[in-house]
Design a protein around this motif. Sequence first.
Motif, PDB file in Angstrom:
ATOM      1  N   LYS A   8      43.753  32.608  44.284  1.00  0.00           N
ATOM      2  CA  LYS A   8      44.087  33.331  43.070  1.00  0.00           C
ATOM      3  C   LYS A   8      44.185  34.836  43.309  1.00  0.00           C
ATOM      4  CE  LYS A   8      42.222  30.091  39.713  1.00  0.00           C
ATOM      5  NZ  LYS A   8      41.238  29.912  38.607  1.00  0.00           N
ATOM      6  N   VAL A  10      44.858  38.500  41.130  1.00  0.00           N
ATOM      7  CA  VAL A  10      45.031  39.225  39.863  1.00  0.00           C
ATOM      8  C   VAL A  10      45.725  40.543  40.183  1.00  0.00           C
ATOM      9  CG1 VAL A  10      43.834  40.469  38.013  1.00  0.00           C
ATOM     10  CG2 VAL A  10      43.084  38.167  38.642  1.00  0.00           C
ATOM     11  N   GLU A  35      48.424  31.810  43.565  1.00  0.00           N
ATOM     12  CA  GLU A  35      48.656  31.774  42.117  1.00  0.00           C
ATOM     13  C   GLU A  35      48.341  33.151  41.559  1.00  0.00           C
ATOM     14  OE1 GLU A  35      45.822  29.411  40.023  1.00  0.00           O
ATOM     15  OE2 GLU A  35      46.426  30.207  38.061  1.00  0.00           O
ATOM     16  N   ALA A  37      47.044  34.735  38.882  1.00  0.00           N
ATOM     17  CA  ALA A  37      46.271  34.177  37.761  1.00  0.00           C
ATOM     18  C   ALA A  37      46.434  34.988  36.483  1.00  0.00           C
ATOM     19  CB  ALA A  37      44.795  34.111  38.136  1.00  0.00           C
ATOM     20  N   CYS A  38      46.622  36.310  36.658  1.00  0.00           N
ATOM     21  CA  CYS A  38      46.778  37.178  35.483  1.00  0.00           C
ATOM     22  C   CYS A  38      47.341  38.526  35.909  1.00  0.00           C
ATOM     23  CB  CYS A  38      45.425  37.394  34.791  1.00  0.00           C
ATOM     24  SG  CYS A  38      45.546  38.206  33.177  1.00  0.00           S
ATOM     25  N   TYR A  84      38.697  35.134  36.313  1.00  0.00           N
ATOM     26  CA  TYR A  84      39.601  34.363  37.189  1.00  0.00           C
ATOM     27  C   TYR A  84      39.021  34.151  38.580  1.00  0.00           C
ATOM     28  CZ  TYR A  84      42.766  35.381  33.386  1.00  0.00           C
ATOM     29  OH  TYR A  84      43.334  35.479  32.136  1.00  0.00           O
ATOM     30  N   ASN A  85      37.914  34.836  38.871  1.00  0.00           N
ATOM     31  CA  ASN A  85      37.293  34.736  40.204  1.00  0.00           C
ATOM     32  C   ASN A  85      38.338  34.827  41.317  1.00  0.00           C
ATOM     33  OD1 ASN A  85      35.263  34.413  42.092  1.00  0.00           O
ATOM     34  ND2 ASN A  85      35.448  32.170  42.110  1.00  0.00           N
ATOM     35  N   PRO A  86      39.108  35.946  41.335  1.00  0.00           N
ATOM     36  CA  PRO A  86      40.232  36.031  42.279  1.00  0.00           C
ATOM     37  C   PRO A  86      39.777  36.230  43.721  1.00  0.00           C
ATOM     38  CG  PRO A  86      39.967  38.122  41.150  1.00  0.00           C
ATOM     39  CD  PRO A  86      38.993  37.175  40.522  1.00  0.00           C
TER      40      PRO A  86
END
Length: 217
Positions: A8, A10, A35, A37-38, A84-86
């Motif tokens: 992930k 961000v 991904e 995530a945000c 999101y724990n990126p």
Amino acid sequence: MSQTALTKVVVLLSGSGSNLQAIIDQVTQGNLKCEIACVISNKADAFGLERAKQAGIPTQVVDHKAFDSRESFDAHLQTQIDVYNPHLVVLAGFMRILTAGFTEHYLGKMLNIHPSLLPKFQGLHTHKRAIEANETFAGVTVHFVTAELDGGPNIIQAKVAIETGETEESLAKKVLKKEHIIYPMAIDWFLNGRLKMNNNQTVLDDKVLNPEGFELN
Ligand SMILES: Nc1nc2c(c(=O)[nH]1)N[C@@H](CN(C=O)c1ccc(C(=O)N[C@@H](CCC(=O)O)C(=O)O)cc1)CN2
Ligand SMILES: NCC(=O)N[C@@H]1O[C@H](COP(=O)([O-])[O-])[C@@H](O)[C@H]1O
């Protein structure tokens, strides 16, 4: 068979988001395995938010003007990111100076892209300053983010010649083309475990890089 979860990322931005778009394009083309995530912006009108929405990526606005200190802004921003724990936080034209508490929290897993050949021209208005200083070259640096503004260890640099009659706009356009190449490259290296930060130095494939970082011709 269960699919392994994608790593992930961000992304934080404040403006147009062309670097975000370059990253999105590489993910879409299957070249970057992650991904997004945000996408979080401190500016509600950042076009980068539109780019994220068009790509189906969740977005958030954390307006720095709504907070009475840098520390409180950063603390809230951190809680929103950590949902999101990126694996990686990417600053893609994020125009807020971050406090030491924030940069320490993401030390070694936060990257920035800066439109100069660091350590030259840290801060703002880099193209204008390079032209006024009669530099023969300008360029861009991807670096790890530390408490020292634009002082974290370099990862990749790309040079651009400053030509006669160069303007801020013409130079920015040339540099952005290089940005859109080197940022996805650096992110790919990190996501594939090739790129690390150790003792405030950049390590690529277990080798400590020169202070300039990897120079893309
Ligand atoms: N602690 C760190 N914070 C940030 C870093 C960093 O390396 N360490 N990188 C910057 C990105 N950046 C240049 O690459 C940068 C962004 C913003 C500023 C700045 O002076 N911001 C002003 C507001 C300017 C504006 O709103 O237009 C401010 O924060 O008061 C300088 C350099 C991201 N943060
Ligand atoms: N100090 C940070 C800084 O100036 N970053 C610069 O902001 C622009 C963002 O463009 P984009 O929104 O189109 O990606 C890029 O040129 C990036 O290098």
